[in-house]
Design an enzyme around this catalytic site. Structure first.
Site, PDB file in Angstrom:
ATOM      1  N   GLU A 258       0.802  -1.227   0.000  1.00 22.18           N
ATOM      2  CA  GLU A 258       0.000   0.000   0.000  1.00 22.18           C
ATOM      3  C   GLU A 258       0.839   1.284   0.000  1.00 22.18           C
ATOM      4  O   GLU A 258       0.749   2.086   0.956  1.00 22.18           O
ATOM      5  CB  GLU A 258      -0.963   0.010   1.195  1.00 22.18           C
TER       6      GLU A 258
ATOM      7  N   GLU B  13      -5.578  -8.483   0.729  1.00 22.04           N
ATOM      8  CA  GLU B  13      -6.228  -8.090   1.990  1.00 22.04           C
ATOM      9  C   GLU B  13      -7.671  -7.723   1.714  1.00 22.04           C
ATOM     10  O   GLU B  13      -7.971  -6.960   0.797  1.00 22.04           O
ATOM     11  CB  GLU B  13      -5.587  -6.827   2.604  1.00 22.04           C
TER      12      GLU B  13
HETATM   13  O1  IFM Z   1      -4.321  -3.121   9.152  1.00 22.63           O
HETATM   14  C1  IFM Z   1      -4.225  -2.564   7.881  1.00 22.63           C
HETATM   15  C2  IFM Z   1      -3.067  -3.179   7.117  1.00 22.63           C
HETATM   16  O2  IFM Z   1      -1.872  -3.011   7.797  1.00 22.63           O
HETATM   17  C3  IFM Z   1      -2.927  -2.527   5.762  1.00 22.63           C
HETATM   18  N1  IFM Z   1      -4.184  -2.537   5.063  1.00 22.63           N
HETATM   19  C4  IFM Z   1      -5.351  -2.075   5.754  1.00 22.63           C
HETATM   20  C5  IFM Z   1      -5.484  -2.784   7.086  1.00 22.63           C
HETATM   21  C6  IFM Z   1      -6.726  -2.269   7.833  1.00 22.63           C
HETATM   22  O3  IFM Z   1      -6.603  -0.909   8.069  1.00 22.63           O
END
Ligand code: IFM
Length: 442
Positions: free
Chosen positions: A165, A348
């Protein structure tokens, strides 16, 4: 309705080092920007830190056993850069490499494919002292670190993901100051965009030279953007947010150029050859998605706009993020139409809810099951529409340190008691285990 996924569809779970490991002073680990940021008064809503977190550094055997019970084929975790290079450069720290070596062995014994993410936000503070992502030199440091890790683990690990990210690092870390290193500066924001892209491309080149067989990718947080209201200025803010959040990372990788609105902002950091390097072919794209983003103009903000993750009245998770799987299918179909349909893995997706263990000792998180079902259905619908989605990793295996929000935003399939570090699989764990086992969404 039931939906059958193909047999080779990858079911996995994700975590990241700083959010679960703890043991921040052990075995020669150096300080990270998050250790430092957590000491800033009010930086973390609850005043907590990742110093102990889930104590995964000591309890990793238990967590591998949980993954085995979950029955997933793959586990995405990140390596803590300051465990490997406590001073950001020099000789690697053997004890740090040994830790991940043992973890990878244990995953192999459990029949779980390790997916290694090289950077999930815990930059060595030693590199931050040299201007971190504002300094072009970080690209070479990152490539060095990436090769050190891959050369140690890469006889058992096939999948390496460069950055997690980068939009969040650029935006929250350098434009709003809500994440480490806590900067809110225009130049820092723009430099962090380009230098992360460059670090990714430089690492991909270096890793390919070491071993052409490794499968390489990057993990991007992608989301459709919308105007927060029906004004013309909100509409423009939404277009700008799309360019800065999605396009600033997707376009250089897949089209070899920055979006028109972004190019003039980052131009002065771009040297000849950079864009070619960033656009090297990848084996896969990791997509993290949670909610659409809603933009409105904000002259005082570094980026000239502010964003939220839900319109008024929308159903939300405890993060205040809108629940609507439509945002995920839209994102995936856009990758198909505008970015030549790359092989995608959802690296994710998941939801935080206020989970409280019931009297029977279990955690009945039906709301999380409903959420996961809706978003996995969206994956299936995007696949039907032609998107090349090959796997799904739930965020997260464990409740963990949710950055500036602390520990009470629980995303785990497994409940963690942060007093005792006891782990309790939630109802969603059993639901997801069945899905991973059968490949059928019910
Ligand atoms: O916890 C985070 C993760 O570290 C990165 N993506 C989003 C998740 C939720 O905020």
């Amino acid at each position: 309705m039931t939906i059958a996924f193909p047999e080779n569809f990858v079911w996995g779970a994700s975590t990241s080092a700083y959010q679960i490991e703890g043991a921040v002073h052990e075995d020669g680990r150096g300080e990270s920007i998050w250790d430092v940021f957590c000491r800033v008064p009010d930086a973390i809503r609850t005043g907590e830190t990742g110093a102990i977190a889930c104590d995964h550094y000591h309890l990793w055997h238990r967590d591998v056993a949980l993954l085995r019970d979950l029955g997933v084929g793959a586990y995405r975790f990140s390596v803590a850069w300051p465990r490997i290079f406590p001073d950001g450069r020099g000789r690697p720290n053997a004890a740090g490499l040994d830790f991940y070596d043992r973890l990878v062995d244990a995953l192999g014994e459990a029949g779980i494919d390790p997916w290694v993410c090289l950077y999930h936000w815990d930059l060595p503070q030693a590199l931050e002292r040299r201007d971190g992502w504002r300094n072009r030199d970080i690209a070479a440091r990152f490539a060095d670190y990436a090769c050190t890790v891959a050369n140690r683990l890469g006889d058992r690990v096939s999948y390496f993901l460069t950055l997690n990210e980068p939009s969040v690092t650029a935006w929250l870390g350098h434009a709003t100051g809500e994440h480490a290193p806590g900067l809110a500066e225009t130049d820092a924001f723009h430099a962090a965009i380009h230098h992360q892209n460059l670090a990714h491309g430089t690492a991909v080149d270096a890793l390919r030279q070491e071993n052409e067989g490794w499968k390489l990718g990057i993990v991007l947080s992608l989301a459709p953007t919308r105007p927060a209201d029906d004004s013309q200025s909100a509409l423009e803010a939404a277009d700008m947010l799309d360019a800065l959040w999605n396009g600033a990372f997707l376009d250089p990788i897949y089209h070899g150029r920055y979006p028109e609105r972004v190019a003039p902002l980052v131009d002065r950091y771009v040297d000849s050859g950079d864009l070619e390097r960033i656009a090297r072919p990848l084996d896969l794209l990791g997509v993290n998605h949670y909610a659409r983003l809603y933009a409105r103009p904000d002259r005082a903000a570094v980026a000239g706009l502010a964003m939220g993750a839900a319109p008024a009245g929308a159903p939300t998770t405890s993060m205040g993020w809108e629940i609507d799987g439509g945002g995920l299918s839209e994102t995936l179909l856009r990758l198909k139409d505008d970015y030549r349909n790359p092989p995608v893995f959802i690296t994710e997706n998941g939801a935080a809810f206020d989970d409280i263990p019931a009297e029977d000792g279990r955690v009945h998180d039906g709301d999380r099951i409903d959420y996961l079902r809706e978003y996995i259905e969206a994956v299936a619908s995007a696949r039907t529409g032609g998107a090349d989605v090959r796997g799904y990793f739930a965020w997260s295996l464990l409740d963990n340190f949710e950055w500036a929000e602390g520990y009470d935003r629980r995303f785990g399939l497994v409940h963690v008691d942060f007093e005792t570090r006891d782990r309790t699989p939630k109802d969603s764990f059993r639901w997801y285990a069945e899905l991973a086992h059968e490949g059928i969404l019910r």
